[in-house]
Design a protein around this motif. Structure first.
Motif, PDB file in Angstrom:
ATOM      1  N   VAL A   1      48.927  39.497  28.986  1.00  0.00           N
ATOM      2  CA  VAL A   1      47.900  38.716  28.293  1.00  0.00           C
ATOM      3  C   VAL A   1      46.811  38.450  29.331  1.00  0.00           C
ATOM      4  O   VAL A   1      47.104  37.987  30.440  1.00  0.00           O
ATOM      5  CB  VAL A   1      48.464  37.373  27.767  1.00  0.00           C
ATOM      6  CG1 VAL A   1      47.394  36.600  27.008  1.00  0.00           C
ATOM      7  CG2 VAL A   1      49.689  37.612  26.896  1.00  0.00           C
ATOM      8  N   SER A   2      45.564  38.784  28.970  1.00  0.00           N
ATOM      9  CA  SER A   2      44.488  38.653  29.947  1.00  0.00           C
ATOM     10  C   SER A   2      43.171  38.431  29.212  1.00  0.00           C
ATOM     11  O   SER A   2      43.128  38.541  27.983  1.00  0.00           O
ATOM     12  CB  SER A   2      44.433  39.937  30.782  1.00  0.00           C
ATOM     13  OG  SER A   2      43.576  39.779  31.885  1.00  0.00           O
ATOM     14  N   ASP A   3      42.107  38.096  29.953  1.00  0.00           N
ATOM     15  CA  ASP A   3      40.827  37.948  29.254  1.00  0.00           C
ATOM     16  C   ASP A   3      39.902  39.132  29.551  1.00  0.00           C
ATOM     17  O   ASP A   3      40.208  39.992  30.385  1.00  0.00           O
ATOM     18  CB  ASP A   3      40.188  36.574  29.515  1.00  0.00           C
ATOM     19  CG  ASP A   3      39.531  36.431  30.882  1.00  0.00           C
ATOM     20  OD1 ASP A   3      39.176  37.451  31.502  1.00  0.00           O
ATOM     21  OD2 ASP A   3      39.365  35.281  31.329  1.00  0.00           O
ATOM     22  N   ASP A   4      38.785  39.167  28.834  1.00  0.00           N
ATOM     23  CA  ASP A   4      37.936  40.357  28.899  1.00  0.00           C
ATOM     24  C   ASP A   4      37.117  40.466  30.189  1.00  0.00           C
ATOM     25  O   ASP A   4      36.384  41.445  30.380  1.00  0.00           O
ATOM     26  CB  ASP A   4      37.040  40.459  27.648  1.00  0.00           C
ATOM     27  CG  ASP A   4      36.201  39.217  27.432  1.00  0.00           C
ATOM     28  OD1 ASP A   4      36.272  38.281  28.267  1.00  0.00           O
ATOM     29  OD2 ASP A   4      35.468  39.150  26.424  1.00  0.00           O
ATOM     30  N   ASN A   5      37.203  39.467  31.075  1.00  0.00           N
ATOM     31  CA  ASN A   5      36.642  39.641  32.419  1.00  0.00           C
ATOM     32  C   ASN A   5      37.700  40.213  33.351  1.00  0.00           C
ATOM     33  O   ASN A   5      37.417  41.074  34.180  1.00  0.00           O
ATOM     34  CB  ASN A   5      36.216  38.286  33.026  1.00  0.00           C
ATOM     35  CG  ASN A   5      34.926  37.770  32.440  1.00  0.00           C
ATOM     36  OD1 ASN A   5      34.099  38.551  31.959  1.00  0.00           O
ATOM     37  ND2 ASN A   5      34.735  36.461  32.469  1.00  0.00           N
ATOM     38  N   VAL A   6      38.894  39.667  33.252  1.00  0.00           N
ATOM     39  CA  VAL A   6      39.936  39.981  34.221  1.00  0.00           C
ATOM     40  C   VAL A   6      40.640  41.304  33.905  1.00  0.00           C
ATOM     41  O   VAL A   6      40.946  42.084  34.816  1.00  0.00           O
ATOM     42  CB  VAL A   6      40.967  38.809  34.289  1.00  0.00           C
ATOM     43  CG1 VAL A   6      42.106  39.136  35.221  1.00  0.00           C
ATOM     44  CG2 VAL A   6      40.267  37.513  34.713  1.00  0.00           C
ATOM     45  N   PHE A   7      40.863  41.557  32.621  1.00  0.00           N
ATOM     46  CA  PHE A   7      41.627  42.762  32.270  1.00  0.00           C
ATOM     47  C   PHE A   7      40.970  44.054  32.775  1.00  0.00           C
ATOM     48  O   PHE A   7      41.641  44.903  33.370  1.00  0.00           O
ATOM     49  CB  PHE A   7      41.891  42.824  30.763  1.00  0.00           C
ATOM     50  CG  PHE A   7      42.906  43.870  30.406  1.00  0.00           C
ATOM     51  CD1 PHE A   7      44.261  43.663  30.645  1.00  0.00           C
ATOM     52  CD2 PHE A   7      42.508  45.088  29.854  1.00  0.00           C
ATOM     53  CE1 PHE A   7      45.208  44.641  30.344  1.00  0.00           C
ATOM     54  CE2 PHE A   7      43.445  46.070  29.557  1.00  0.00           C
ATOM     55  CZ  PHE A   7      44.793  45.851  29.798  1.00  0.00           C
ATOM     56  N   PRO A   8      39.640  44.211  32.581  1.00  0.00           N
ATOM     57  CA  PRO A   8      39.028  45.449  33.094  1.00  0.00           C
ATOM     58  C   PRO A   8      39.164  45.590  34.613  1.00  0.00           C
ATOM     59  O   PRO A   8      39.171  46.702  35.136  1.00  0.00           O
ATOM     60  CB  PRO A   8      37.552  45.312  32.696  1.00  0.00           C
ATOM     61  CG  PRO A   8      37.530  44.309  31.607  1.00  0.00           C
ATOM     62  CD  PRO A   8      38.683  43.378  31.852  1.00  0.00           C
TER      63      PRO A   8
END
Ligand code: NAD
Ligand code: ZN
Length: 359
Positions: free
Chosen positions: A46-53
């Protein structure tokens, strides 16, 4: 031959005991580390769209090398994702992927990701394991350790949640290199808080040596302090409240600003106001607010709230920390020592007034 990273391990003793690992380059071997706590069949990142990329692929590849099947669930960055709708879609997603109690969630991100994923892990099938990989300084020193999980309701922050400890926390300090400078400052406010509530020498060193130069040590020092407090008061009925230093008025600041002023800045203002007030009331050793002020300035953190004492106190009292007519506040006695006091809720405004810079 590549060098093995130096791993700093802090063991947390709570209702579930676990290790907090920190050091440079730990993400590379996250899969291997997870195997130590018992291999899950599947791990949902589970991650956010800043960190996941930035770090999703590296995490997934490491898990795959360890023979763990992975999936991902990416949320929009920001506090708005700590809500019922996102929580529900996360649960529906893991259910559709048929995660079972032998699988796990991996929270890769800041406090928002950790709080949301932690709460989902706590409640899905009455609790599945979860691992925290904090990527913000705030998450590394505060939210990833201690087992508080929560989401927000329309009328208040962290209104739904539970205590649920992670199975492991792995902090790769290399990821902080991509953290925006404002987010680093936010985290520094919590770091300074640890110094104020329990360690004057740490505060002194933060003032002399920029934290970025010894960040591994800074993180493990804060985690060790939090570990000690959580071990003595996991369910926040006493001493753990010290971690709320600066937070009552800080929440007031956040709320007055319509959440435009970020948490760490609110906490910095809250700490500064409370320390000046305590000094003025003769509770705190003279010179303490000067010590705090120097550290806050060093990390470009604010010392005064842009609201009147009444605005601040009213907003703070709408907060959940009010118990009946009384309010528990954290009051400094000197740098490195704070106490918890119970005051009539109506008296908070007096503290905000006494700590205002305009008096
Ligand atoms: N559970 C607890 O004990 C506890 C304690 C303190 C705070 N919290 C909660 O934590 C949340 C705040 O945490 P936060 O400040 O980490 O917020 P956050 O998770 O929103 O992260 C801050 C921002 O930094 C970005 N980011 C994170 N890591 C990054 C990296 N390595 N590189 C680039 N960008 C990165 C995120 O995408 C986000 O935009 C709040 O919801 C608060 O209630 C919980
Ligand atoms: Zn905080």
């Amino acid at each position: 031959m590549s060098e093995r990273p130096v791993i700093n391990t802090i063991h947390v003793q709570a209702s579930r005991s676990y290790d907090v690992l920190s050091g440079k380059g730990l993400l590379e071997d996250i899969g291997e580390q997870i195997l130590r706590i018992g291999a899950p069949k599947k791990a949902m990142i589970v991650s956010d769209d800043n960190v996941f990329p930035l770090y999703g692929r590296k995490t997934a590849e490491s898990l795959a090398r360890a023979g763990i099947e992975t999936g991902s669930f990416v949320i929009a960055h920001g506090e708005g994702s700590k809500c019922m709708t996102v929580y529900e879609s996360l649960l529906e997603h893991i259910s559709s992927q048929q995660l079972t109690r032998s699988d796990m969630l991996v929270a890769l991100g800041g406090g928002v990701t950790g709080d949301l994923a932690g709460f989902a892990a706590a409640t899905y099938q009455r609790g599945i394991r979860f691992v925290q990989i904090p990527t913000s300084l705030l998450a590394a020193v505060d939210s990833s350790v201690g087992g508080k999980t929560a989401i927000n309701l329309e009328h208040g922050k962290n209104q739904v949640g539970c205590f649920y400890q992670p199975s492991m926390v792995v902090c790769d300090t290399d990821v902080l290199k991509t953290l925006p400078e404002e987010e680093f400052r936010n985290g520094m406010s919590e770091v300074i808080k640890y110094g104020m509530i329990g360690d004057a020498a740490f505060l002194e060193r933060l003032k002399k040596v920029p934290s970025g130069e010894w960040i591994e040590e800074v993180i493990s020092h804060c985690v060790a302090m939090k570990r000690d407090i959580v071990a003595r008061d996991e369910y926040d009925t006493g001493e753990r409240m010290l971690l709320n230093f600066g937070h009552t008025l800080g929440h007031g600041v956040e709320s007055c600003s319509g959440y435009e002023i970020p948490h760490g800045l609110g906490v910095a203002m809250g700490m500064a106001v409370m320390t000046r007030a305590s000094e003025k009331m003769g509770i705190c050793r003279p010179g303490t607010s000067e010590i705090l002020s120097e550290v806050l300035q060093m990390y470009h953190l604010p010392e005064e709230a842009p609201y009147t004492p009444k605005e601040l106190a009213d907003a703070a009292m709408a907060d959940k920390k009010k118990t009946g007519d009384r309010l528990r506040i954290v009051v400094p006695e000197e740098a490195g020592r704070c106490v918890i006091r119970s005051i009539p809720a109506g008296e908070l405004v007096r503290w905000a007034e006494a700590g205002s810079m305009n008096r």
